[in-house]
Write an enzyme that holds these catalytic residues in place. Structure first.
Site, PDB file in Angstrom:
ATOM      1  N   ASN A  54       0.916  -1.448  -0.142  1.00 19.50           N
ATOM      2  CA  ASN A  54       0.237   0.003   0.032  1.00 19.50           C
ATOM      3  C   ASN A  54       0.668   1.468  -0.189  1.00 19.50           C
ATOM      4  OD1 ASN A  54      -2.149  -1.336   0.207  1.00 19.50           O
ATOM      5  ND2 ASN A  54      -1.644  -1.594   2.109  1.00 19.50           N
ATOM      6  N   HIS A 139     -13.637  -0.349   6.360  1.00 16.24           N
ATOM      7  CA  HIS A 139     -13.312  -1.788   6.920  1.00 16.24           C
ATOM      8  C   HIS A 139     -13.257  -2.009   8.739  1.00 16.24           C
ATOM      9  CE1 HIS A 139      -8.976  -1.675   8.281  1.00 16.24           C
ATOM     10  NE2 HIS A 139      -8.302  -2.791   7.409  1.00 16.24           N
ATOM     11  N   GLU A 194     -15.412   4.489   4.346  1.00 16.70           N
ATOM     12  CA  GLU A 194     -14.317   5.143   3.598  1.00 16.70           C
ATOM     13  C   GLU A 194     -14.235   5.629   1.992  1.00 16.70           C
ATOM     14  OE1 GLU A 194     -11.337   1.112   2.937  1.00 16.70           O
ATOM     15  OE2 GLU A 194     -13.191   0.543   4.317  1.00 16.70           O
ATOM     16  N   SER A 198     -10.885   0.166   0.312  1.00 14.16           N
ATOM     17  CA  SER A 198      -9.619  -0.660   0.431  1.00 14.16           C
ATOM     18  C   SER A 198      -9.658  -1.981  -0.569  1.00 14.16           C
ATOM     19  CB  SER A 198      -9.272  -0.583   1.946  1.00 14.16           C
ATOM     20  OG  SER A 198     -10.432  -1.679   1.972  1.00 14.16           O
ATOM     21  N   ASP A 224     -13.112   7.235   6.386  1.00 15.14           N
ATOM     22  CA  ASP A 224     -11.300   7.042   6.452  1.00 15.14           C
ATOM     23  C   ASP A 224     -10.945   7.361   5.523  1.00 15.14           C
ATOM     24  OD1 ASP A 224      -9.708   5.708   6.650  1.00 15.14           O
ATOM     25  OD2 ASP A 224     -10.363   3.515   7.988  1.00 15.14           O
ATOM     26  N   HIS A 227      -6.499   5.280   2.296  1.00 13.08           N
ATOM     27  CA  HIS A 227      -6.205   4.580   1.136  1.00 13.08           C
ATOM     28  C   HIS A 227      -6.128   6.407  -0.258  1.00 13.08           C
ATOM     29  CE1 HIS A 227      -5.410   0.349   1.646  1.00 13.08           C
ATOM     30  NE2 HIS A 227      -6.398   0.876   2.609  1.00 13.08           N
ATOM     31  N   LYS A 258       0.353   4.517   4.159  1.00 15.70           N
ATOM     32  CA  LYS A 258       0.043   3.516   3.340  1.00 15.70           C
ATOM     33  C   LYS A 258       0.819   4.500   2.503  1.00 15.70           C
ATOM     34  CE  LYS A 258      -4.215   1.079   4.685  1.00 15.70           C
ATOM     35  NZ  LYS A 258      -3.388   0.253   5.128  1.00 15.70           N
TER      36      LYS A 258
HETATM   37  C1  LIG Z   1      -9.945   1.586   4.983  1.00 13.44           C
HETATM   38  C2  LIG Z   1      -8.636   0.924   6.671  1.00 13.44           C
HETATM   39  N1  LIG Z   1      -8.676   2.207   7.371  1.00 13.44           N
HETATM   40  C3  LIG Z   1      -8.003   1.586   8.750  1.00 13.44           C
HETATM   41  C4  LIG Z   1      -6.624   0.876   7.817  1.00 13.44           C
HETATM   42  C5  LIG Z   1      -5.484   0.480   9.212  1.00 13.44           C
HETATM   43  O1  LIG Z   1      -4.853   1.475   8.868  1.00 13.44           O
HETATM   44  P1  LIG Z   1      -3.879   1.241  10.211  1.00 13.44           P
HETATM   45  O2  LIG Z   1      -2.816  -0.078   8.868  1.00 13.44           O
HETATM   46  O3  LIG Z   1      -2.786   2.069   9.929  1.00 13.44           O
HETATM   47  O4  LIG Z   1      -3.981   0.037  11.046  1.00 13.44           O
HETATM   48  C6  LIG Z   1      -6.726   0.445   6.903  1.00 13.44           C
HETATM   49  C7  LIG Z   1      -4.977  -0.737   6.766  1.00 13.44           C
HETATM   50  O5  LIG Z   1      -5.393  -1.887   6.610  1.00 13.44           O
HETATM   51  C8  LIG Z   1      -7.458   0.183   5.960  1.00 13.44           C
HETATM   52  O6  LIG Z   1      -7.600  -0.438   4.688  1.00 13.44           O
END
Ligand SMILES: Cc1ncc(COP(=O)(O)O)c(C=O)c1O
Length: 420
Positions: A54, A139, A194, A198, A224, A227, A258
């Protein structure tokens, strides 16, 4: 002792990983032993093109980011050895918060140890009597926040503003009952999505969701941007900037793992909300602060994200190219052209065989099985980064060309709720 009385019995009975290892199609926990600048590496003894990271802007191996991480490490040591609240706040955390807030044009920001924890912190906003509405494809960390919070939560169909409106309409505020629950919604309402999904690689309908929420005001929108912040929009402020919806987003969450080549998470929004999260978010209060090297690296990466928009343009052009190459070969890569490239397969076993075939052909991808996707929707997830070249994309496409395509169920509109 009866087997069902042993809490570990489920571990013995769960055979999926053992079976996949025995069939030599186990795609997980494969160690990277050599890294070649992000696009190539040695995974489990095989030299491969890495299409599973990522690190979209290829900043994790950028010498400026590496040097900044190293400098912070040398100056402050390996760990903050405590939570932000008590002893774990460095001037570096505060600097990153200030710069991030300015970058996102938000009044305030809070840096957390991971993006997962940033999302979990949302639980403190979800009081008894409140209602949380989550996109069905949200997520796991957002769903876990919902589970930790005291509010009732419901999931609206993926990216479906009409379904969001239906749930809002059914819930009312002090006058209606939450759909299917019979419980009165006495408090506030908040929707979460999101920005760039993701797994599916599609964009949230932020303008549509925001308009729906505006009709049910006061209802808050949380996005969120894990990505998309850094990647999308002219200035890199994410899906909301790209879609002209920044003014409608009430709170942002994100990650440094990411587009920012580091590790750590953040929340950004109104001063009093961030201050509340700072003092009430349990995942913030009861976990050690993001370590110096991670914060130093994220700060340097943020500077590069702002200064070098050509990275965004490059990765978006490359990802459009990969989608095109795979679609020409007959693979279903979904509806977008984003650097999250889903290759829909359907059947779990077929997906694992495809993953192994790609690996044997020199491509390291991600195999995504339920519960990360609904049953019957297994897929290979590829990601494109600014470190890839057209030659890497050709290697990926060649690897797919040698693999048998699998029938894909296309009834996307009626996906079952994600069992996460
Ligand atoms: C949409 C989304 N939110 C949050 C996270 C969590 O991020 P982190 O890897 O910093 O814990 C991810 C990671 O997989 C994600 O894809």
């Amino acid at each position: 002792m009866a087997d069902s009385a042993d809490i570990f019995a489920k571990c013995r009975d769960w055979t999926a990983a053992r079976e996949a290892r025995a069939a030599r199609t186990y795609p997980y926990y494969r160690p990277l032993t050599e890294s070649g600048g992000g696009a190539e590496g040695v995974v489990d003894g095989r030299r491969v093109v890495i299409a599973a990271s990522n690190d979209y802007l290829a900043l994790a191996s950028d010498p400026r980011v590496v040097e900044a991480g190293g400098a912070a490490l040398r100056r402050f040591g390996t760990s903050c050895s405590g939570s932000r609240l008590l002893n774990g706040t460095l001037a570096l955390h505060e600097r990153l918060e200030g710069e991030l807030a300015a970058f996102l044009r938000q009044p305030a920001a809070l840096v957390t140890t991971t993006g997962f924890q940033a999302n979990l912190a949302l639980a403190c906003l979800l009081g008894r009597g409140d209602l949380l509405l989550l996109d069905q494809h949200s997520h796991a960390s957002l769903l876990d926040a919902a589970r930790l919070g005291q509010a009732r939560h419901l999931r609206f169909r993926h990216n479906d503003r009409a379904d969001l409106a239906r749930l809002l309409g059914a819930s009312g505020t002090g006058t209606g009952s939450a759909a299917g629950t019979g419980a009165w919604v006495r408090g506030g309402r908040m929707a979460v999505t999101e920005g760039l999904f993701s797994m599916g690689g599609d964009l949230a309908d932020l303008p549509g969701l925001a308009a729906t929420l505006a009709e049910a005001a006061p209802a808050r929108l949380v996005v969120d941007g894990a990505h998309d912040i850094g990647l999308l929009g002219e200035h890199g402020r994410g899906a909301a900037e790209l879609l002209g919806a920044e003014g409608s987003v009430d709170l942002i969450t994100g990650t440094f793992s990411k587009c920012f080549g580091s590790v750590g998470g953040f929340l950004a929004g109104p001063e009093e909300v961030i201050d509340y999260l700072r003092h009430r978010g349990r995942s913030v209060l009861f976990s050690a602060a993001a370590p110096p090297a991670a914060v130093g690296a994220a700060l340097a990466a943020l500077g590069i994200v702002r200064a070098e928009p050509e990275r965004r343009r490059r990765v978006l052009a490359l990802s459009a190219c990969l989608h095109r190459l795979l679609r020409e070969l007959g693979w279903d890569t979904g509806s977008s052209l984003m650097p999250v490239v889903p290759v829909h397969v359907g059947d779990d076993a077929a997906c694992l065989r495809l993953w192994q075939g790609l690996f044997d052909a020199g491509v390291f991808a991600n195999a995504i099985l339920p519960p990360a996707v609904p049953p019957g929707r297994a897929m290979i997830r590829l990601s494109v980064t600014a470190a890839h070249t057209e030659r890497h994309l050709a290697v990926i496409a060649d690897a797919f060309a040698t693999q048998a395509r699998t029938a894909v169920p296309r009834a996307r509109a009626s996906l079952p709720a994600l069992p996460r």
